[in-house]
Scaffold this motif. Sequence first.
Motif, PDB file in Angstrom:
ATOM      1  N   HIS A   1       0.975  -1.041   0.274  1.00 59.02           N
ATOM      2  CA  HIS A   1       0.335   0.109   0.084  1.00 59.02           C
ATOM      3  C   HIS A   1       1.147   1.681   0.239  1.00 59.02           C
ATOM      4  CE1 HIS A   1      -2.974   2.873   1.261  1.00 59.02           C
ATOM      5  NE2 HIS A   1      -1.886   3.261   1.651  1.00 59.02           N
ATOM      6  N   ALA A   2       1.334   1.274   0.644  1.00 57.58           N
ATOM      7  CA  ALA A   2       3.017   2.343   0.991  1.00 57.58           C
ATOM      8  C   ALA A   2       3.333   3.051  -0.569  1.00 57.58           C
ATOM      9  CB  ALA A   2       4.000   2.220   1.693  1.00 57.58           C
ATOM     10  N   TYR A   3       3.650   1.922  -1.235  1.00 60.42           N
ATOM     11  CA  TYR A   3       5.045   1.802  -2.928  1.00 60.42           C
ATOM     12  C   TYR A   3       3.852   2.517  -3.825  1.00 60.42           C
ATOM     13  CZ  TYR A   3       9.591   0.746  -1.490  1.00 60.42           C
ATOM     14  OH  TYR A   3      10.917   0.196  -1.043  1.00 60.42           O
ATOM     15  N   GLN A   4       2.292   1.267  -3.456  1.00 55.60           N
ATOM     16  CA  GLN A   4       2.576   1.916  -5.038  1.00 55.60           C
ATOM     17  C   GLN A   4       0.647   3.140  -4.508  1.00 55.60           C
ATOM     18  OE1 GLN A   4      -0.509  -1.527  -5.401  1.00 55.60           O
ATOM     19  NE2 GLN A   4       1.652  -2.856  -5.811  1.00 55.60           N
ATOM     20  N   GLU A   5       0.197   3.476  -3.597  1.00 57.60           N
ATOM     21  CA  GLU A   5      -0.537   4.397  -2.925  1.00 57.60           C
ATOM     22  C   GLU A   5      -0.386   5.098  -2.326  1.00 57.60           C
ATOM     23  OE1 GLU A   5      -3.898   2.359  -2.240  1.00 57.60           O
ATOM     24  OE2 GLU A   5      -3.844   0.731  -2.672  1.00 57.60           O
ATOM     25  N   LEU A   6       0.549   5.746  -1.536  1.00 56.54           N
ATOM     26  CA  LEU A   6       1.108   6.603  -1.212  1.00 56.54           C
ATOM     27  C   LEU A   6       3.245   7.186  -1.762  1.00 56.54           C
ATOM     28  CD1 LEU A   6       0.533   5.377   2.770  1.00 56.54           C
ATOM     29  CD2 LEU A   6      -0.793   6.674   1.268  1.00 56.54           C
ATOM     30  N   GLY A   7       3.020   6.923  -2.619  1.00 61.21           N
ATOM     31  CA  GLY A   7       4.539   6.962  -2.861  1.00 61.21           C
ATOM     32  C   GLY A   7       5.218   7.173  -1.940  1.00 61.21           C
ATOM     33  N   LEU A   8       5.162   6.407  -0.152  1.00 61.27           N
ATOM     34  CA  LEU A   8       6.222   6.646   0.577  1.00 61.27           C
ATOM     35  C   LEU A   8       6.961   4.871   0.145  1.00 61.27           C
ATOM     36  CD1 LEU A   8       7.036   6.963   2.904  1.00 61.27           C
ATOM     37  CD2 LEU A   8       5.138   6.134   4.059  1.00 61.27           C
ATOM     38  N   ARG A   9       8.423   5.436  -0.256  1.00 56.73           N
ATOM     39  CA  ARG A   9       9.287   4.497  -0.089  1.00 56.73           C
ATOM     40  C   ARG A   9      10.609   4.870   0.794  1.00 56.73           C
ATOM     41  NH1 ARG A   9       8.415   2.677  -5.945  1.00 56.73           N
ATOM     42  NH2 ARG A   9      10.569   2.011  -6.066  1.00 56.73           N
ATOM     43  N   LEU A  10      11.442   3.831   0.275  1.00 54.43           N
ATOM     44  CA  LEU A  10      13.074   3.680   1.020  1.00 54.43           C
ATOM     45  C   LEU A  10      13.994   5.188   0.440  1.00 54.43           C
ATOM     46  CD1 LEU A  10      14.075   1.962   3.134  1.00 54.43           C
ATOM     47  CD2 LEU A  10      15.631   1.196   1.787  1.00 54.43           C
ATOM     48  N   ASP A  11      13.339   5.848  -0.294  1.00 53.16           N
ATOM     49  CA  ASP A  11      13.933   7.329  -1.106  1.00 53.16           C
ATOM     50  C   ASP A  11      13.299   8.044  -0.952  1.00 53.16           C
ATOM     51  OD1 ASP A  11      12.367   5.969  -3.177  1.00 53.16           O
ATOM     52  OD2 ASP A  11      13.497   6.469  -4.800  1.00 53.16           O
ATOM     53  N   SER A  12      12.593   8.157  -0.180  1.00 52.70           N
ATOM     54  CA  SER A  12      11.582   9.045  -0.026  1.00 52.70           C
ATOM     55  C   SER A  12      12.196  10.425   1.189  1.00 52.70           C
ATOM     56  CB  SER A  12      10.624   8.881   0.304  1.00 52.70           C
ATOM     57  OG  SER A  12       9.098   8.322  -0.298  1.00 52.70           O
ATOM     58  N   GLY A  13      13.082  10.077   0.971  1.00 58.94           N
ATOM     59  CA  GLY A  13      14.044  11.505   2.115  1.00 58.94           C
ATOM     60  C   GLY A  13      13.945  10.727   3.693  1.00 58.94           C
ATOM     61  N   ILE A  14      14.085  11.298   4.019  1.00 60.09           N
ATOM     62  CA  ILE A  14      14.425  10.727   5.781  1.00 60.09           C
ATOM     63  C   ILE A  14      13.593  10.463   6.135  1.00 60.09           C
ATOM     64  CG2 ILE A  14      13.877  13.215   7.002  1.00 60.09           C
ATOM     65  CD1 ILE A  14      16.224  10.988   7.709  1.00 60.09           C
ATOM     66  N   TYR A  15      12.205  10.310   6.527  1.00 58.07           N
ATOM     67  CA  TYR A  15      10.872  10.068   6.607  1.00 58.07           C
ATOM     68  C   TYR A  15      10.684   8.574   6.179  1.00 58.07           C
ATOM     69  CZ  TYR A  15       5.758   8.722   7.083  1.00 58.07           C
ATOM     70  OH  TYR A  15       4.915   7.909   7.799  1.00 58.07           O
ATOM     71  N   GLY A  16      11.340   8.651   4.493  1.00 57.31           N
ATOM     72  CA  GLY A  16      10.416   7.277   3.619  1.00 57.31           C
ATOM     73  C   GLY A  16      12.235   6.392   4.623  1.00 57.31           C
ATOM     74  N   ASN A  17      13.021   7.009   4.530  1.00 54.58           N
ATOM     75  CA  ASN A  17      14.299   6.219   5.704  1.00 54.58           C
ATOM     76  C   ASN A  17      13.835   5.481   6.781  1.00 54.58           C
ATOM     77  OD1 ASN A  17      17.095   8.102   4.083  1.00 54.58           O
ATOM     78  ND2 ASN A  17      15.890   6.740   2.707  1.00 54.58           N
ATOM     79  N   THR A  18      13.669   6.829   7.402  1.00 57.63           N
ATOM     80  CA  THR A  18      13.246   5.931   9.181  1.00 57.63           C
ATOM     81  C   THR A  18      12.377   5.366   9.278  1.00 57.63           C
ATOM     82  OG1 THR A  18      12.321   8.156   9.286  1.00 57.63           O
ATOM     83  CG2 THR A  18      14.600   8.512   9.595  1.00 57.63           C
ATOM     84  N   PHE A  19      11.561   5.550   8.343  1.00 60.46           N
ATOM     85  CA  PHE A  19       9.894   4.523   8.249  1.00 60.46           C
ATOM     86  C   PHE A  19      10.454   3.232   8.346  1.00 60.46           C
ATOM     87  CE2 PHE A  19       6.277   2.694   6.479  1.00 60.46           C
ATOM     88  CZ  PHE A  19       5.040   2.796   7.511  1.00 60.46           C
ATOM     89  N   PHE A  20      10.907   2.983   6.996  1.00 60.17           N
ATOM     90  CA  PHE A  20      11.128   1.614   6.179  1.00 60.17           C
ATOM     91  C   PHE A  20      12.656   0.628   7.596  1.00 60.17           C
ATOM     92  CE2 PHE A  20       8.993   2.887   2.688  1.00 60.17           C
ATOM     93  CZ  PHE A  20       7.910   2.041   2.498  1.00 60.17           C
ATOM     94  N   LEU A  21      13.789   1.669   7.869  1.00 57.41           N
ATOM     95  CA  LEU A  21      13.981   0.956   8.383  1.00 57.41           C
ATOM     96  C   LEU A  21      14.000   0.785   9.838  1.00 57.41           C
ATOM     97  CD1 LEU A  21      17.348   3.226   7.789  1.00 57.41           C
ATOM     98  CD2 LEU A  21      17.411   1.235   7.274  1.00 57.41           C
ATOM     99  N   LEU A  22      12.757   1.545  10.799  1.00 52.49           N
ATOM    100  CA  LEU A  22      12.491   0.624  11.722  1.00 52.49           C
ATOM    101  C   LEU A  22      11.667  -0.205  11.744  1.00 52.49           C
ATOM    102  CD1 LEU A  22      12.391   4.629  13.395  1.00 52.49           C
ATOM    103  CD2 LEU A  22      13.203   2.529  14.591  1.00 52.49           C
ATOM    104  N   THR A  23      10.966   0.003  10.739  1.00 51.82           N
ATOM    105  CA  THR A  23       9.596  -0.927  11.367  1.00 51.82           C
ATOM    106  C   THR A  23       9.752  -2.216   9.795  1.00 51.82           C
ATOM    107  OG1 THR A  23       8.333  -0.331   8.508  1.00 51.82           O
ATOM    108  CG2 THR A  23       7.449   1.127   9.729  1.00 51.82           C
TER     109      THR A  23
END
Length: 289
Positions: free
Chosen positions: A209-231
Amino acid sequence: MAVKTEKYYVPAQSPWPVVGALGLFLLAAGAGMWAAGIAGIAGPLVFAAGTLVMTVMLFGWFSNVISESHQGLYSEQMDRSFRQGMSWFIFSEVMFFGAFFGALFYARVLAVPWLGGAGNNAMTHEVLWPEFNAVWPLLSTPGGIETTAMGWLGLPLVNTIILLSSSVTVHAAHLALLQEQRGRLKQWLGVTVLLGALFLALQIWEYVHAYQELGLRLDSGIYGNTFFLLTGFHGAHVTLGTLMLFIMWLRVNKGHFTPAQHFGFQASSWYWHFVDVVWLCLFVFVYIL
């Protein structure tokens, strides 16, 4: 009068530490290649190979320890060593996640306000990124990548309820073991394993859902980095914890453990409670705040 001393069993040399190190290397290399998009399909294949090696290592090493325990080779001193080792292992995991939470707090409390001109950094703000808006989550990057924040309602809330419920069920299984109620022990421990597997399935769904619908990815800046690393690292720990509890469930079905001797089960439950506490911190600081 002679003082009676305990025997201390020293196991023979084992290949499992080397196998575990190899598995961790393959996992790290595969994850890095996969995230960076290097060598195409090689990254996922190396990661899968690392997962397989780690699974074989866990089953093999656990099998050796179980066999030694059933042979009566362990003493009370050995039991204390196991407890101390597991305690230090969990402490090291606390420090591991503490480093990632520290990076998250540094970005939110210091770096983002600093880039927004907080304190005496107004000139830095004008020079580096004059259009920067110092809010969290940071949904745009200097390169123009736009993303959407992951809300706490929906899948994250459901997964929180699942993990909190799994802590209750594993505790119920422990109580059943202490009360020598084998049927309840099998049921509650089996439910805990199923809840762990369900959590992982829903987290995969959340990532899609994050990748396909929100555009939230590992390369989406510091927010994407911290979100995917922690989770992501937490998901890896849930996977390990679920596998450990599954092995304990197999042992229970073979008649292992007594109220007096069940440290393997107890250590797995310690680890599971630790994983649940980490998720609560993630839910609050990553999803809600």
